[in-house]
Every structure is written in C-alpha cells, then in structure tokens.
Design an enzyme around this catalytic site. Structure first.
Site, PDB file in Angstrom:
ATOM      1  N   SER A   1     -41.415 -27.151  -5.346  1.00  0.00           N
ATOM      2  CA  SER A   1     -41.968 -26.758  -6.642  1.00  0.00           C
ATOM      3  C   SER A   1     -43.361 -26.183  -6.477  1.00  0.00           C
ATOM      4  CB  SER A   1     -42.037 -28.005  -7.525  1.00  0.00           C
ATOM      5  OG  SER A   1     -42.832 -27.770  -8.668  1.00  0.00           O
TER       6      SER A   1
ATOM      7  N   TYR B   1     -44.094 -37.719  -9.131  1.00  0.00           N
ATOM      8  CA  TYR B   1     -43.054 -36.698  -8.960  1.00  0.00           C
ATOM      9  C   TYR B   1     -43.569 -35.573  -8.055  1.00  0.00           C
ATOM     10  CZ  TYR B   1     -40.815 -32.261  -9.920  1.00  0.00           C
ATOM     11  OH  TYR B   1     -40.248 -31.028  -9.769  1.00  0.00           O
TER      12      TYR B   1
ATOM     13  N   LYS C   1     -42.492 -34.163  -3.992  1.00  0.00           N
ATOM     14  CA  LYS C   1     -42.193 -32.809  -3.491  1.00  0.00           C
ATOM     15  C   LYS C   1     -43.040 -32.517  -2.249  1.00  0.00           C
ATOM     16  CE  LYS C   1     -39.057 -31.771  -6.438  1.00  0.00           C
ATOM     17  NZ  LYS C   1     -37.657 -31.732  -5.993  1.00  0.00           N
TER      18      LYS C   1
ATOM     19  N   LEU D   1     -40.843 -26.700 -22.120  1.00  0.00           N
ATOM     20  CA  LEU D   1     -41.082 -25.785 -23.235  1.00  0.00           C
ATOM     21  C   LEU D   1     -39.802 -25.165 -23.815  1.00  0.00           C
ATOM     22  CD1 LEU D   1     -43.062 -24.258 -25.050  1.00  0.00           C
ATOM     23  CD2 LEU D   1     -43.314 -22.559 -23.226  1.00  0.00           C
TER      24      LEU D   1
END
Ligand code: UFG
Length: 334
Positions: free
Chosen positions: A122, A147, A151, A198
């Site tokens: 990410s 989180y 990654k 979103l």
C-alpha cells in the site's frame, strides 16, 4: 493461488487472470467476503475457479491446498485485515493475521515448488511523502497504524526471506486508492457496516442508505482545502497483477524482489471526486464539510512511471467512468 480471492481486489484479479488463460485456485476464509462471489466470477468468465475455504493462518490447511493443487506456480496474496481504525483497536489481531498468513505462505512455497509471490502492499508505507508524486525510492515513514505497520513489516519479511537465499521471486505492488466495480456489476466492494472509505460512503449516500457524506476537512494545504488521493480503478489494478505474475513466470525480473507503485499519477481531491460523481451519475450528493479525520494524510499521488515503463502497464480508465461503475454496483446492492 489467489488468497483473499473472494474479496474486493482479489475477485477482480481472479477474473482478469482467468480471462488471460490462468487456472486459479482461490483460498479464502470468507471472513470479509461471500462464497457466492465464486458464482459471480463464473458468470463473468464462464469458468468456475477452484475454491478452498481455508484460513491462511492454518498452515496445515494451506499445506493441504498446495498438495491438492500441485500445479500452483504462483501466489497472489491479498488475504489480510484492512481496516485502519479497527487495527488501532485490535493490534494483536492485525499482527497475528497479516504477518502470520504471509509467513505460512512463504514457508510453504519452496516446499511445493512455487516460484513467485505478488504481495498487496500500500502507498500507506510512504506516510506523507516529502516529494510528490511519490516514487518507489521515497523513504518509508513510520506507520500511522498497526495496519500500515503490517504492510511495512510484510514487505521486510519478503525482502529478508529472499536475502536469506530462499528460492522465490516476489513483486510488491503498492496500491494507491482502489475504487469502482467490474463493468458487469457482478462483483464489487461489499460493504461491511458503515463504510470507512470515501467511495462506498458516497454511493451509499447517493442511494439514501446514509443521510449525508461528511467531507473530512477543507483546511488542508491543497487547492480546494480537501485531501488529495490517487484513485485507481480496481480493474486496472487487477490487470497489474496479471502482468506482474507474467513477469515472474517469464523471469524478466531485474531483482528477486521488485517494487511498483500502482496508481494513476493523478491527484484528485475529495471535493473533486464528489463533483465527478455527480457529473457521472446525475445524482446530487448530500454532503457537508466537517473537521479533519485523525490520521489522514494530506495529499498523496503516485509516480507510476516505473510500472508504466517496466511493466508496460497503464491505468487509463477515466474517473467518471470508474465512479459510474461504482454507482452501477451500488444500485445492484440496494
Ligand atoms: N473521506 C471523507 N469522508 C468519508 C470517507 C473518507 O472525506 O466519509 C476522505 C478521507 O478523509 C480521505 C479520502 O476521503 O481524504 C480518502 O479516504 P479513504 O478512507 O477512502 O482512503 P484512505 O486514503 O484514507 O485509505 C486508503 C485505504 C487504506 C490505506 C490507505 C493508504 O483505505 O487501507 O488508503 O494506502 F492504508
């Protein structure tokens, strides 16, 4: 093998893999997805992928899947917990799940002659970059959440394993913000409670499921004051995985571990996205500006040149088409 193959990005990737001629086995514990996604993949492609309901934390179960499908040559590893806020509340669950799953896979790959892995990373690993658009060479910043830390650590685990002499090749894809749904509207992102992201919030508001979209902040240092992201169409993102897998199989890699940004290269603000949604769908969105959301990055967008040049991959779907696909998907749900 596609772990997390019934999830949002995973399911779109299974479709693209099958349409490119790959045989796929999905491994998913269905913790955040549904078994009927397999039916929908079959409806789209005409091919039913193999499906094994196995948790990647279950090393013996995973070992059995590798034994059952001895032709597996590559793994695309999506299976992970991904809610930023939840990871702050349940850090150990996030570390156990996201680190343990990868470790199990890596341990089993050489044993079963699996040469390649593509890992879902990410842009969160960059934090707020000092230079935009951000390249793969940008420094990794301290993670904002457990989180995000999983990654970063997962990337390091892969690098360290390869450095130890492990006979595997890896491509780490750093996704920007995946949105939209398959044009058939047979697969898409399945909401799990109140959306945190979103676009699902936008489509649910447009559908009347949510009363109003809150735009988190209009006092950022951006042209309209709202945050900027690089929104990438999930189908374009899925295609990047097929190309990356091919690169591994064809031994085209320059290094055993390669890293690519997977984004469009265009920054879009929250307010721009809201306007684009209204233009794409003709639906007026009820929104209001509220305070900033804790932990939000002000602005980030990709420099995708490496993926463009080295992989020959481009994300070229127009934003309005992507938002129209998200709306079409929402309309099938509500
Ligand atoms: N936003 C709103 N209102 C909402 C939801 C979001 O204004 O109801 C704004 C956010 O403040 C942000 C932008 O919309 O400015 C995008 O927010 P998302 O939650 O959709 O996406 P993020 O960029 O915050 O997070 C995403 C993924 C994470 C990942 C991160 C960086 O959800 O998993 O990108 O990779 F870590």
């Amino acid at each position: 093998m596609v772990t997390g193959g019934t999830g949002y990005i995973g399911s779109h990737t299974v479709v693209e893999l099958q349409q490119s001629g790959y045989e796929v086995v999905i491994v998913d514990n269905l913790s955040n997805s549904r078994a009927d996604v397999v039916d929908h993949i079959e409806q789209i492609t005409g091919i039913r992928p193999a499906f094994e309901k196995v948790d990647c934390l279950d090393s013996e179960g995973l070992d059995a899947v590798f034994r059952k499908y001895p032709n597996v040559k590559g793994v695309i590893h999506f299976a992970a917990s991904k809610a930023v806020g939840e990871s702050v509340q349940k850090p150990l669950m996030y570390y156990r799940n996201n680190l343990g799953s990868l470790i199990n896979l890596l341990e089993l790959m050489p044993k079963h002659g699996v040469e390649g892995i593509i890992f879902s990373s990410s842009c969160t690993v960059y934090g707020q970059p000092d230079v935009l658009p951000v390249t793969e060479a940008a420094p990794i910043k301290k993670a904002e959440s457990p989180y995000g830390n999983t990654k970063q650590v997962n990337e390091e685990i892969i690098q360290d394993f390869v450095a130890s002499g492990a006979p595997i090749n890896a491509i780490l894809l750093r996704y920007f913000n995946p949105i939209g749904a398959h044009p058939t509207a047979l697969i898409g992102e399945l909401p799990n409670g109140v959306p945190q992201n979103l676009v699902p919030y936008v489509t649910q508001t447009a559908a009347g499921i949510r009363q109003q979209l809150s735009v988190f902040g209009n006092d950022y240092d951006t042209p309209d004051g709202s945050c900027i992201r690089d929104y990438i169409y999930v189908v374009d993102l899925a295609k990047a995985h097929v190309i990356a897998m091919e690169r591994i199989f064809q031994h085209k890699q320059e290094k055993q571990v390669e890293v690519f940004n997977v984004g469009t290269g265009h920054g879009v603000s929250v307010l721009e996205l809201v306007n684009a949604f209204e233009r794409a769908t003709g639906v007026k969105l009820n929104y209001r500006i509220v305070g900033r959301r804790a932990g939000d990055i002000e602005k980030i967008w990709a420099n995708p040149e490496r993926a463009n040049k080295v992989l020959g991959w481009h994300a070229d779907t127009p934003l309005e088409d992507i938002l129209a696909s998200a709306w079409k998907w929402q309309c099938t749900l509500s």
